[in-house]
Design a protein around this motif. Structure first.
Motif, PDB file in Angstrom:
ATOM      1  N   LEU A  67      71.081  40.806  27.467  1.00 16.16           N
ATOM      2  CA  LEU A  67      69.933  41.540  26.956  1.00 16.16           C
ATOM      3  C   LEU A  67      69.011  41.907  28.092  1.00 16.16           C
ATOM      4  CD1 LEU A  67      67.026  39.707  26.764  1.00 16.16           C
ATOM      5  CD2 LEU A  67      68.533  38.421  25.262  1.00 16.16           C
ATOM      6  N   GLU A  68      68.143  42.871  27.806  1.00 18.38           N
ATOM      7  CA  GLU A  68      67.099  43.279  28.746  1.00 18.38           C
ATOM      8  C   GLU A  68      65.776  43.220  28.024  1.00 18.38           C
ATOM      9  OE1 GLU A  68      64.072  45.998  30.308  1.00 18.38           O
ATOM     10  OE2 GLU A  68      65.110  46.202  28.390  1.00 18.38           O
ATOM     11  N   THR A  69      64.771  42.733  28.713  1.00 14.80           N
ATOM     12  CA  THR A  69      63.408  42.799  28.217  1.00 14.80           C
ATOM     13  C   THR A  69      62.509  43.143  29.389  1.00 14.80           C
ATOM     14  OG1 THR A  69      61.756  41.719  26.812  1.00 14.80           O
ATOM     15  CG2 THR A  69      62.822  40.333  28.487  1.00 14.80           C
ATOM     16  N   GLY A  70      61.260  43.430  29.111  1.00 13.19           N
ATOM     17  CA  GLY A  70      60.337  43.807  30.174  1.00 13.19           C
ATOM     18  C   GLY A  70      59.505  42.629  30.637  1.00 13.19           C
ATOM     19  N   GLU A  71      59.146  42.624  31.904  1.00 14.29           N
ATOM     20  CA  GLU A  71      58.324  41.525  32.412  1.00 14.29           C
ATOM     21  C   GLU A  71      56.961  41.483  31.725  1.00 14.29           C
ATOM     22  OE1 GLU A  71      56.498  43.592  36.464  1.00 14.29           O
ATOM     23  OE2 GLU A  71      57.970  41.994  36.635  1.00 14.29           O
ATOM     24  N   LYS A  74      59.626  34.136  27.605  1.00 13.17           N
ATOM     25  CA  LYS A  74      59.556  32.701  27.267  1.00 13.17           C
ATOM     26  C   LYS A  74      60.529  32.366  26.144  1.00 13.17           C
ATOM     27  CE  LYS A  74      54.747  31.854  28.502  1.00 13.17           C
ATOM     28  NZ  LYS A  74      53.388  31.696  27.974  1.00 13.17           N
ATOM     29  N   PHE A  75      60.578  33.233  25.131  1.00 11.80           N
ATOM     30  CA  PHE A  75      61.446  32.995  23.975  1.00 11.80           C
ATOM     31  C   PHE A  75      62.917  32.929  24.384  1.00 11.80           C
ATOM     32  CE2 PHE A  75      64.187  34.944  20.733  1.00 11.80           C
ATOM     33  CZ  PHE A  75      64.139  33.940  19.779  1.00 11.80           C
ATOM     34  N   TYR A  76      63.383  33.920  25.148  1.00 12.48           N
ATOM     35  CA  TYR A  76      64.798  33.934  25.527  1.00 12.48           C
ATOM     36  C   TYR A  76      65.149  32.746  26.421  1.00 12.48           C
ATOM     37  CZ  TYR A  76      65.049  38.524  23.387  1.00 12.48           C
ATOM     38  OH  TYR A  76      65.006  39.553  22.483  1.00 12.48           O
ATOM     39  N   LYS A  93      63.715  29.821  26.215  1.00 16.65           N
ATOM     40  CA  LYS A  93      63.766  28.697  25.275  1.00 16.65           C
ATOM     41  C   LYS A  93      65.090  28.679  24.502  1.00 16.65           C
ATOM     42  CE  LYS A  93      61.514  28.284  21.213  1.00 16.65           C
ATOM     43  NZ  LYS A  93      60.409  28.387  20.283  1.00 16.65           N
ATOM     44  N   CYS A  94      65.665  29.865  24.274  1.00 16.53           N
ATOM     45  CA  CYS A  94      66.948  29.979  23.552  1.00 16.53           C
ATOM     46  C   CYS A  94      68.152  29.825  24.485  1.00 16.53           C
ATOM     47  CB  CYS A  94      67.029  31.323  22.838  1.00 16.53           C
ATOM     48  SG  CYS A  94      65.891  31.498  21.466  1.00 16.53           S
ATOM     49  N   ASN A  95      67.914  29.331  25.699  1.00 19.23           N
ATOM     50  CA  ASN A  95      68.973  29.057  26.691  1.00 19.23           C
ATOM     51  C   ASN A  95      69.617  30.291  27.296  1.00 19.23           C
ATOM     52  OD1 ASN A  95      68.709  26.192  26.572  1.00 19.23           O
ATOM     53  ND2 ASN A  95      69.748  26.268  24.590  1.00 19.23           N
ATOM     54  N   TYR A  96      68.889  31.400  27.336  1.00 13.56           N
ATOM     55  CA  TYR A  96      69.348  32.568  28.066  1.00 13.56           C
ATOM     56  C   TYR A  96      68.960  32.389  29.526  1.00 13.56           C
ATOM     57  CZ  TYR A  96      70.867  35.107  23.972  1.00 13.56           C
ATOM     58  OH  TYR A  96      71.562  35.498  22.856  1.00 13.56           O
ATOM     59  N   LYS A  97      69.848  32.787  30.421  1.00 12.45           N
ATOM     60  CA  LYS A  97      69.627  32.653  31.867  1.00 12.45           C
ATOM     61  C   LYS A  97      69.428  34.030  32.479  1.00 12.45           C
ATOM     62  CE  LYS A  97      70.687  28.245  31.551  1.00 12.45           C
ATOM     63  NZ  LYS A  97      69.665  27.582  30.766  1.00 12.45           N
ATOM     64  N   LYS A  98      68.474  34.114  33.404  1.00 11.38           N
ATOM     65  CA  LYS A  98      68.237  35.384  34.096  1.00 11.38           C
ATOM     66  C   LYS A  98      69.461  35.754  34.919  1.00 11.38           C
ATOM     67  CE  LYS A  98      63.238  35.271  34.539  1.00 11.38           C
ATOM     68  NZ  LYS A  98      62.087  35.268  35.442  1.00 11.38           N
ATOM     69  N   ILE A  99      69.786  37.048  34.904  1.00 10.31           N
ATOM     70  CA  ILE A  99      70.895  37.585  35.702  1.00 10.31           C
ATOM     71  C   ILE A  99      70.383  38.822  36.436  1.00 10.31           C
ATOM     72  CG2 ILE A  99      72.741  36.707  34.198  1.00 10.31           C
ATOM     73  CD1 ILE A  99      72.865  39.585  32.940  1.00 10.31           C
ATOM     74  N   LEU A 100      71.204  39.326  37.349  1.00 15.99           N
ATOM     75  CA  LEU A 100      70.859  40.577  38.014  1.00 15.99           C
ATOM     76  C   LEU A 100      70.793  41.688  36.974  1.00 15.99           C
ATOM     77  CD1 LEU A 100      73.128  40.410  41.204  1.00 15.99           C
ATOM     78  CD2 LEU A 100      70.655  40.049  41.070  1.00 15.99           C
ATOM     79  N   ASN A 101      69.885  42.620  37.165  1.00 14.94           N
ATOM     80  CA  ASN A 101      69.773  43.729  36.222  1.00 14.94           C
ATOM     81  C   ASN A 101      71.079  44.517  36.182  1.00 14.94           C
ATOM     82  OD1 ASN A 101      67.189  42.853  35.898  1.00 14.94           O
ATOM     83  ND2 ASN A 101      66.210  44.737  36.574  1.00 14.94           N
ATOM     84  N   TYR A 102      71.493  44.864  34.991  1.00 13.65           N
ATOM     85  CA  TYR A 102      72.774  45.549  34.794  1.00 13.65           C
ATOM     86  C   TYR A 102      72.545  46.999  34.373  1.00 13.65           C
ATOM     87  CZ  TYR A 102      71.796  44.302  29.889  1.00 13.65           C
ATOM     88  OH  TYR A 102      71.225  44.139  28.652  1.00 13.65           O
ATOM     89  N   GLY A 103      73.607  47.796  34.524  1.00 14.37           N
ATOM     90  CA  GLY A 103      73.635  49.167  34.008  1.00 14.37           C
ATOM     91  C   GLY A 103      72.406  49.975  34.356  1.00 14.37           C
ATOM     92  N   GLN A 104      71.829  50.604  33.322  1.00 13.24           N
ATOM     93  CA  GLN A 104      70.683  51.483  33.511  1.00 13.24           C
ATOM     94  C   GLN A 104      69.435  50.753  33.981  1.00 13.24           C
ATOM     95  OE1 GLN A 104      72.227  50.900  30.561  1.00 13.24           O
ATOM     96  NE2 GLN A 104      70.758  50.713  28.882  1.00 13.24           N
ATOM     97  N   TYR A 105      69.445  49.411  33.942  1.00 16.29           N
ATOM     98  CA  TYR A 105      68.265  48.639  34.336  1.00 16.29           C
ATOM     99  C   TYR A 105      68.274  48.248  35.818  1.00 16.29           C
ATOM    100  CZ  TYR A 105      68.196  48.427  29.288  1.00 16.29           C
ATOM    101  OH  TYR A 105      68.220  48.766  27.957  1.00 16.29           O
ATOM    102  N   LYS A 106      69.370  48.545  36.534  1.00 15.36           N
ATOM    103  CA  LYS A 106      69.428  48.269  37.974  1.00 15.36           C
ATOM    104  C   LYS A 106      68.289  49.016  38.654  1.00 15.36           C
ATOM    105  CE  LYS A 106      74.369  47.423  38.431  1.00 15.36           C
ATOM    106  NZ  LYS A 106      75.653  48.004  38.746  1.00 15.36           N
ATOM    107  N   GLU A 121      62.013  47.637  38.237  1.00 18.35           N
ATOM    108  CA  GLU A 121      61.236  46.443  38.555  1.00 18.35           C
ATOM    109  C   GLU A 121      60.674  45.748  37.324  1.00 18.35           C
ATOM    110  OE1 GLU A 121      58.317  47.056  41.617  1.00 18.35           O
ATOM    111  OE2 GLU A 121      59.752  48.197  42.847  1.00 18.35           O
ATOM    112  N   ASN A 122      60.386  46.495  36.259  1.00 16.66           N
ATOM    113  CA  ASN A 122      59.825  45.899  35.045  1.00 16.66           C
ATOM    114  C   ASN A 122      60.886  45.176  34.211  1.00 16.66           C
ATOM    115  OD1 ASN A 122      57.871  45.467  32.856  1.00 16.66           O
ATOM    116  ND2 ASN A 122      59.002  47.054  31.782  1.00 16.66           N
ATOM    117  N   SER A 123      62.169  45.469  34.438  1.00 18.94           N
ATOM    118  CA  SER A 123      63.230  44.901  33.606  1.00 18.94           C
ATOM    119  C   SER A 123      63.631  43.507  34.063  1.00 18.94           C
ATOM    120  CB  SER A 123      64.473  45.794  33.657  1.00 18.94           C
ATOM    121  OG  SER A 123      64.233  47.001  32.970  1.00 18.94           O
ATOM    122  N   ILE A 124      63.868  42.649  33.079  1.00 17.55           N
ATOM    123  CA  ILE A 124      64.438  41.331  33.315  1.00 17.55           C
ATOM    124  C   ILE A 124      65.654  41.231  32.403  1.00 17.55           C
ATOM    125  CG2 ILE A 124      64.095  38.838  33.202  1.00 17.55           C
ATOM    126  CD1 ILE A 124      61.065  39.371  33.462  1.00 17.55           C
TER     127      ILE A 124
END
Length: 150
Positions: free
Chosen positions: A110-114, A121-123, A125-138, A141-144
């Motif tokens: 998933l992608e969300t904005g900073e 915080k929610f993601y 808490k749900c055990n999602y881990k940050k990864i390098l921005n993918y696809g159109q979000y590469k 800067e605002n995308s996480i």
């Protein structure tokens, strides 16, 4: 408080109504960047949609969309402002993850904005881990971007 979760598709009127609220919220949060992000949020391609009702009122939604052979992307996650803090978002994510597993997928991305501090915080808490921005979000800067193994 009676909570009901339904699986539906992007033609569901309650989903469409919640997405309109989401878009208004994101337009305010994203400012000038909203047009860029909005182009990736067409709902007509979403076949797997969840809507959560509290006391028969639609208050939350989300969807999954095939990302690659083993992954789905979480899209259009939203909980109405008056229903936040009641576990609705968690129910949406759990149902979408369960559905993804039933369809044979191994991972959610998933992608969300900073600027969406609550979402980050929610993601987490749900055990999602940050990864390098993918696809159109590469390079955005605002995308996480996040992922979670199912």
């Amino acid at each position: 408080m009676k909570i009901e979760i339904i699986r539906t598709n992007s033609e569901d009127k309650d989903f469409i109504s919640l997405v309109k609220q989401l878009d208004a919220y994101l337009k305010m949060m994203d400012g000038a960047a909203h047009a860029f992000y909005n182009q990736f949020n067409n709902i007509d391609v979403l076949k797997n949609v969840v809507v959560v009702f509290v006391d028969k009122k639609a208050v939350g939604c989300g969807a999954i969309k095939k990302f690659d052979a083993i992954s789905v992307e979480l899209k259009r996650m939203f909980v109405s402002l008056d229903a936040r803090g009641k576990g609705v978002a968690q129910k949406v994510v759990q149902e979408l993850e369960t559905w993804a597993k039933e369809l044979g997928y191994k991972k959610c991305v998933l992608e969300t904005g900073e600027r969406q501090v609550e979402a980050v915080k929610f993601y987490t808490k749900c055990n999602y881990k940050k990864i390098l921005n993918y696809g159109q979000y590469k390079g955005m800067e605002n995308s996480i971007c996040f992922e979670k193994a199912l």
